[in-house]
Design an enzyme around this catalytic site. Structure first.
Site, PDB file in Angstrom:
ATOM      1  N   THR A 133      39.497  29.505  42.280  1.00  0.00           N
ATOM      2  CA  THR A 133      38.889  30.568  43.079  1.00  0.00           C
ATOM      3  C   THR A 133      37.977  30.049  44.183  1.00  0.00           C
ATOM      4  O   THR A 133      37.347  28.990  44.036  1.00  0.00           O
ATOM      5  CB  THR A 133      38.049  31.481  42.141  1.00  0.00           C
ATOM      6  OG1 THR A 133      37.161  32.274  42.932  1.00  0.00           O
ATOM      7  CG2 THR A 133      37.212  30.695  41.151  1.00  0.00           C
ATOM      8  N   GLU A 135      35.242  31.160  44.689  1.00  0.00           N
ATOM      9  CA  GLU A 135      33.878  31.146  44.130  1.00  0.00           C
ATOM     10  C   GLU A 135      33.408  29.721  43.856  1.00  0.00           C
ATOM     11  O   GLU A 135      32.209  29.472  43.722  1.00  0.00           O
ATOM     12  CB  GLU A 135      33.818  31.965  42.839  1.00  0.00           C
ATOM     13  CG  GLU A 135      33.795  33.467  43.047  1.00  0.00           C
ATOM     14  CD  GLU A 135      32.509  33.957  43.712  1.00  0.00           C
ATOM     15  OE1 GLU A 135      31.439  33.745  43.157  1.00  0.00           O
ATOM     16  OE2 GLU A 135      32.601  34.540  44.805  1.00  0.00           O
ATOM     17  N   TYR A 157      30.569  32.346  35.886  1.00  0.00           N
ATOM     18  CA  TYR A 157      32.031  32.450  36.116  1.00  0.00           C
ATOM     19  C   TYR A 157      32.520  31.251  36.924  1.00  0.00           C
ATOM     20  O   TYR A 157      33.481  30.568  36.557  1.00  0.00           O
ATOM     21  CB  TYR A 157      32.330  33.762  36.847  1.00  0.00           C
ATOM     22  CG  TYR A 157      33.709  33.829  37.480  1.00  0.00           C
ATOM     23  CD1 TYR A 157      34.839  34.115  36.715  1.00  0.00           C
ATOM     24  CD2 TYR A 157      33.896  33.608  38.856  1.00  0.00           C
ATOM     25  CE1 TYR A 157      36.105  34.174  37.294  1.00  0.00           C
ATOM     26  CE2 TYR A 157      35.153  33.673  39.437  1.00  0.00           C
ATOM     27  CZ  TYR A 157      36.258  33.954  38.654  1.00  0.00           C
ATOM     28  OH  TYR A 157      37.503  34.011  39.231  1.00  0.00           O
ATOM     29  N   LYS A 161      34.998  28.137  36.014  1.00  0.00           N
ATOM     30  CA  LYS A 161      36.223  27.896  36.798  1.00  0.00           C
ATOM     31  C   LYS A 161      36.221  26.488  37.403  1.00  0.00           C
ATOM     32  O   LYS A 161      37.276  25.928  37.671  1.00  0.00           O
ATOM     33  CB  LYS A 161      36.357  28.949  37.896  1.00  0.00           C
ATOM     34  CG  LYS A 161      36.796  30.325  37.379  1.00  0.00           C
ATOM     35  CD  LYS A 161      38.299  30.374  37.114  1.00  0.00           C
ATOM     36  CE  LYS A 161      38.766  31.787  36.799  1.00  0.00           C
ATOM     37  NZ  LYS A 161      40.225  31.869  36.605  1.00  0.00           N
TER      38      LYS A 161
HETATM   39  P1  NDP Z   1      41.810  40.860  36.382  1.00  0.00           P
HETATM   40  O1  NDP Z   1      40.409  40.970  35.929  1.00  0.00           O
HETATM   41  O2  NDP Z   1      42.499  42.026  37.008  1.00  0.00           O
HETATM   42  O3  NDP Z   1      42.715  40.393  35.143  1.00  0.00           O
HETATM   43  C1  NDP Z   1      42.262  39.446  34.218  1.00  0.00           C
HETATM   44  C2  NDP Z   1      43.270  39.344  33.099  1.00  0.00           C
HETATM   45  O4  NDP Z   1      42.785  38.411  32.131  1.00  0.00           O
HETATM   46  C3  NDP Z   1      43.505  40.654  32.333  1.00  0.00           C
HETATM   47  O5  NDP Z   1      44.857  40.715  31.961  1.00  0.00           O
HETATM   48  C4  NDP Z   1      42.627  40.464  31.104  1.00  0.00           C
HETATM   49  O6  NDP Z   1      43.050  41.236  30.000  1.00  0.00           O
HETATM   50  C5  NDP Z   1      42.873  38.983  30.850  1.00  0.00           C
HETATM   51  N1  NDP Z   1      41.873  38.378  29.965  1.00  0.00           N
HETATM   52  C6  NDP Z   1      40.528  38.498  29.990  1.00  0.00           C
HETATM   53  N2  NDP Z   1      39.979  37.795  28.997  1.00  0.00           N
HETATM   54  C7  NDP Z   1      40.989  37.221  28.311  1.00  0.00           C
HETATM   55  C8  NDP Z   1      41.063  36.403  27.156  1.00  0.00           C
HETATM   56  N3  NDP Z   1      39.975  36.030  26.492  1.00  0.00           N
HETATM   57  N4  NDP Z   1      42.275  36.001  26.728  1.00  0.00           N
HETATM   58  C9  NDP Z   1      43.400  36.378  27.393  1.00  0.00           C
HETATM   59  N5  NDP Z   1      43.404  37.165  28.477  1.00  0.00           N
HETATM   60  C10 NDP Z   1      42.208  37.574  28.935  1.00  0.00           C
HETATM   61  O7  NDP Z   1      41.874  39.605  37.362  1.00  0.00           O
HETATM   62  P2  NDP Z   1      42.847  39.342  38.619  1.00  0.00           P
HETATM   63  O8  NDP Z   1      44.218  39.730  38.289  1.00  0.00           O
HETATM   64  O9  NDP Z   1      42.173  39.872  39.837  1.00  0.00           O
HETATM   65  O10 NDP Z   1      42.742  37.756  38.750  1.00  0.00           O
HETATM   66  C11 NDP Z   1      43.654  36.904  38.062  1.00  0.00           C
HETATM   67  C12 NDP Z   1      43.044  35.518  37.928  1.00  0.00           C
HETATM   68  O11 NDP Z   1      42.782  34.970  39.213  1.00  0.00           O
HETATM   69  C13 NDP Z   1      41.714  35.474  37.183  1.00  0.00           C
HETATM   70  O12 NDP Z   1      41.682  34.252  36.466  1.00  0.00           O
HETATM   71  C14 NDP Z   1      40.662  35.457  38.277  1.00  0.00           C
HETATM   72  O13 NDP Z   1      39.503  34.833  37.822  1.00  0.00           O
HETATM   73  C15 NDP Z   1      41.392  34.627  39.325  1.00  0.00           C
HETATM   74  N6  NDP Z   1      41.052  34.912  40.703  1.00  0.00           N
HETATM   75  C16 NDP Z   1      41.104  36.180  41.187  1.00  0.00           C
HETATM   76  C17 NDP Z   1      40.870  36.447  42.516  1.00  0.00           C
HETATM   77  C18 NDP Z   1      40.914  37.825  43.060  1.00  0.00           C
HETATM   78  O14 NDP Z   1      40.354  38.031  44.158  1.00  0.00           O
HETATM   79  N7  NDP Z   1      41.559  38.785  42.410  1.00  0.00           N
HETATM   80  C19 NDP Z   1      40.561  35.335  43.462  1.00  0.00           C
HETATM   81  C20 NDP Z   1      40.579  34.029  42.847  1.00  0.00           C
HETATM   82  C21 NDP Z   1      40.825  33.836  41.524  1.00  0.00           C
HETATM   83  P3  NDP Z   1      42.606  42.800  29.835  1.00  0.00           P
HETATM   84  O15 NDP Z   1      43.489  43.572  30.777  1.00  0.00           O
HETATM   85  O16 NDP Z   1      42.864  43.057  28.405  1.00  0.00           O
HETATM   86  O17 NDP Z   1      41.155  42.870  30.233  1.00  0.00           O
HETATM   87  P1  GDR Z   2      33.606  38.610  43.946  1.00  0.00           P
HETATM   88  O1  GDR Z   2      34.118  40.109  44.058  1.00  0.00           O
HETATM   89  O2  GDR Z   2      32.305  38.494  43.295  1.00  0.00           O
HETATM   90  O3  GDR Z   2      33.752  38.020  45.320  1.00  0.00           O
HETATM   91  O4  GDR Z   2      34.684  37.986  42.940  1.00  0.00           O
HETATM   92  P2  GDR Z   2      33.340  41.509  44.033  1.00  0.00           P
HETATM   93  O5  GDR Z   2      34.281  42.472  44.636  1.00  0.00           O
HETATM   94  O6  GDR Z   2      32.783  41.799  42.697  1.00  0.00           O
HETATM   95  O7  GDR Z   2      32.097  41.247  45.029  1.00  0.00           O
HETATM   96  C1  GDR Z   2      32.301  40.941  46.400  1.00  0.00           C
HETATM   97  C2  GDR Z   2      30.944  40.986  47.113  1.00  0.00           C
HETATM   98  O8  GDR Z   2      30.522  42.349  47.199  1.00  0.00           O
HETATM   99  C3  GDR Z   2      29.142  42.397  46.859  1.00  0.00           C
HETATM  100  N1  GDR Z   2      28.802  43.742  46.366  1.00  0.00           N
HETATM  101  C4  GDR Z   2      29.253  44.301  45.225  1.00  0.00           C
HETATM  102  N2  GDR Z   2      30.131  43.843  44.295  1.00  0.00           N
HETATM  103  C5  GDR Z   2      30.412  44.673  43.256  1.00  0.00           C
HETATM  104  N3  GDR Z   2      31.317  44.269  42.330  1.00  0.00           N
HETATM  105  N4  GDR Z   2      29.834  45.897  43.113  1.00  0.00           N
HETATM  106  C6  GDR Z   2      28.936  46.387  44.017  1.00  0.00           C
HETATM  107  O9  GDR Z   2      28.433  47.485  43.883  1.00  0.00           O
HETATM  108  C7  GDR Z   2      28.644  45.556  45.138  1.00  0.00           C
HETATM  109  N5  GDR Z   2      27.852  45.710  46.232  1.00  0.00           N
HETATM  110  C8  GDR Z   2      27.958  44.605  46.960  1.00  0.00           C
HETATM  111  C9  GDR Z   2      28.955  41.311  45.810  1.00  0.00           C
HETATM  112  O10 GDR Z   2      27.588  40.975  45.672  1.00  0.00           O
HETATM  113  C10 GDR Z   2      29.820  40.212  46.412  1.00  0.00           C
HETATM  114  O11 GDR Z   2      29.108  39.484  47.355  1.00  0.00           O
HETATM  115  C11 GDR Z   2      36.072  38.290  43.043  1.00  0.00           C
HETATM  116  C12 GDR Z   2      36.678  38.229  41.648  1.00  0.00           C
HETATM  117  O12 GDR Z   2      38.005  38.694  41.716  1.00  0.00           O
HETATM  118  C13 GDR Z   2      36.678  36.806  41.125  1.00  0.00           C
HETATM  119  O13 GDR Z   2      37.406  36.755  39.905  1.00  0.00           O
HETATM  120  C14 GDR Z   2      37.345  35.905  42.158  1.00  0.00           C
HETATM  121  O14 GDR Z   2      37.332  34.579  41.706  1.00  0.00           O
HETATM  122  C15 GDR Z   2      36.651  36.031  43.502  1.00  0.00           C
HETATM  123  O15 GDR Z   2      36.708  37.389  43.915  1.00  0.00           O
HETATM  124  C16 GDR Z   2      37.327  35.195  44.567  1.00  0.00           C
END
Ligand code: NDP
Ligand code: GDR
Length: 371
Positions: A133, A135, A157, A161
């Site tokens: 990520t 992050e 987190y 990662k």
């Molecule tokens: P989501 O939060 O939508 O999905 C996470 C998934 O992980 C869900 O299926 C969840 O299950 C499962 N999970 C959580 N805990 C466990 C566990 N202990 N064992 C097995 N499965 C588990 O995330 P995204 O689809 O957005 O992201 C996918 C991956 O990519 C994640 O690893 C995230 O950290 C990473 N990532 C995401 C980005 C983004 O912007 N979306 C950017 C960069 C990296 P359940 O549905 O039951 O909660």
């Molecule tokens: P992020 O996503 O932390 O970048 O992680 P999120 O959408 O939670 O936050 C993005 C930015 O918005 C600001 N923010 C808020 N965020 C949330 N959730 N709720 C609020 O009310 C709010 N107001 C402002 C946050 O402070 C932050 O700066 C996501 C996840 O998908 C991770 O798993 C992944 O690795 C990274 O993106 C890349």
């Protein structure tokens, strides 16, 4: 013989899009889902296949990244050509509340999977994708961020990662495994979890436009993110594993936008222009004009306010990725603009809440869920 893929996190946003993509490509897809007291397969129910029919190409297994014996058993049963490790406690803010669980799932969970591959003698057969990520970059060291930019994680987190990133590199170097990190910048979609900021905003805008909510409370409006569409990013994950050489890649759009600007774009989708007043925790977004005279709230109403409860103890201020390596070596490029994605998300949420509205009007009780 079709290729076999195993996806952890199959019930999440990316798991759902990746499953669709791999099924279209003719893969047999296996996914690991967690046991939950309610059904948790909403995003993949359209792919579900009755376990009583033969020759299924989409199969779900109960499991958890915190349970090594379970992972070993599933990997042994499936004998996957490719593993996509998408499972994670993926919410940055929540990881401050559950740091140990984040480390266990997101950090050690990755080692458990890599060890399963190694113990089962699959290091030559199974390719491994790790969901790394942006992050990892955390506190700004260099902009735009690319594969060589130093890491400085800013949350439990991101620290978990970081461990997962390096253990993936280590297994590649130590055992010659085809193990790769995709360093993905934020990617969103109508399937995005409701507590991430884009979806929180598009849901609130939809509800406000339908008269189902009056105000949206947010945290840091100044944060800047490089937001792409999840559909593009799962294509990138697949390409990373099809490459000749196991390497790590940044996937990003190369454009960054403030949270405040995403709020403005989303309200525009429902014909509302905003006007901002105040600073910091006192900032509010008021309705400056509305295109539809039937809009439920009058001009001047404060529809956006700051709630410090959503601030993080340490914030990542600016993410802007440089996707050049992926463009040059994988031919990958983000195809959606942020405006297109924002419009798609708002439209999808308006549709969801129109249904709620109809149910309410028909006298049914509809449970409200807020973040
Ligand atoms: P989501 O939060 O939508 O999905 C996470 C998934 O992980 C869900 O299926 C969840 O299950 C499962 N999970 C959580 N805990 C466990 C566990 N202990 N064992 C097995 N499965 C588990 O995330 P995204 O689809 O957005 O992201 C996918 C991956 O990519 C994640 O690893 C995230 O950290 C990473 N990532 C995401 C980005 C983004 O912007 N979306 C950017 C960069 C990296 P359940 O549905 O039951 O909660
Ligand atoms: P992020 O996503 O932390 O970048 O992680 P999120 O959408 O939670 O936050 C993005 C930015 O918005 C600001 N923010 C808020 N965020 C949330 N959730 N709720 C609020 O009310 C709010 N107001 C402002 C946050 O402070 C932050 O700066 C996501 C996840 O998908 C991770 O798993 C992944 O690795 C990274 O993106 C890349």
């Amino acid at each position: 013989m079709s290729k076999r893929a195993l996806i952890t996190g199959v019930t999440g946003q990316d798991g759902a899009y990746l499953s669709e993509l791999l099924l279209q490509k003719g893969y047999e897809v296996h996914g690991i889902k967690r046991r939950s007291s309610l059904f948790n397969t909403d995003r993949i129910d359209h792919l579900y296949q009755d376990p009583h029919v033969d020759n299924r190409n989409f199969v779900l297994h109960y499991g958890d990244l915190t349970d090594s014996t379970n992972l070993v058993r599933i990997v042994q049963e499936v004998q996957p050509d490719e593993i996509y490790n998408l499972g994670a406690m993926s919410h940055v803010k929540v990881s401050f509340d559950m740091p140990e669980y984040a480390a266990d799932t997101d950090g050690i969970g990755t080692t458990r999977l890599l060890e399963a591959i190694r113990l089962l003698g699959l290091t030559e057969k199974t390719r491994f994708y790790q969901a790394s990520t942006s992050e990892l970059y955390g506190k700004v060291q260099e902009v735009p961020q690319r594969e060589t930019t130093p890491f400085y994680p800013r949350s439990p987190y991101a620290v978990a990662k970081l461990y997962a990133y390096w253990i993936t590199v280590n297994y590649r170097e130590a055992y010659g495994m085809f193990a790769c990190n995709g360093i993905l910048f934020n990617h969103e979609s109508p399937l995005r979890g409701e507590t991430f900021v884009t979806r929180k905003i598009t849901r609130a805008v939809a509800k406000i436009s339908l008269g189902l909510q009056n105000k949206l409370y947010l945290g840091n409006l100044d944060a800047e993110r490089d937001w792409g569409h999840a559909k593009d990013y799962v294509e990138g994950m697949w390409r990373i594993l099809q490459h000749d050489v196991a390497e790590d890649f940044v996937l990003a759009t190369g454009v960054t936008t403030r949270v405040r600007e995403f709020v403005v774009m989303s309200f525009r989708e429902v014909g509302v222009e905003l006007d901002w007043q105040g600073k910091g925790v006192h900032e509010v977004g008021r309705i400056a004009s509305v295109a539809d005279p039937a809009f439920p709230l009058p001009v001047g109403t404060a529809v956006v306010a700051v709630d410090p409860a959503y601030f993080r103890p340490t914030e990542v201020d600016l993410l802007l990725g440089d996707p050049k390596k992926a463009q040059q070596q994988l031919g990958w490029k983000a195809t959606y603009t942020l405006a297109e994605m924002c419009a798609e998300m708002v439209r999808a949420d308006v549709e969801i809440f129109r249904k709620h509205q109809l149910l309410k009007e028909a006298g049914f009780v509809v449970r409200e869920q807020y973040e």
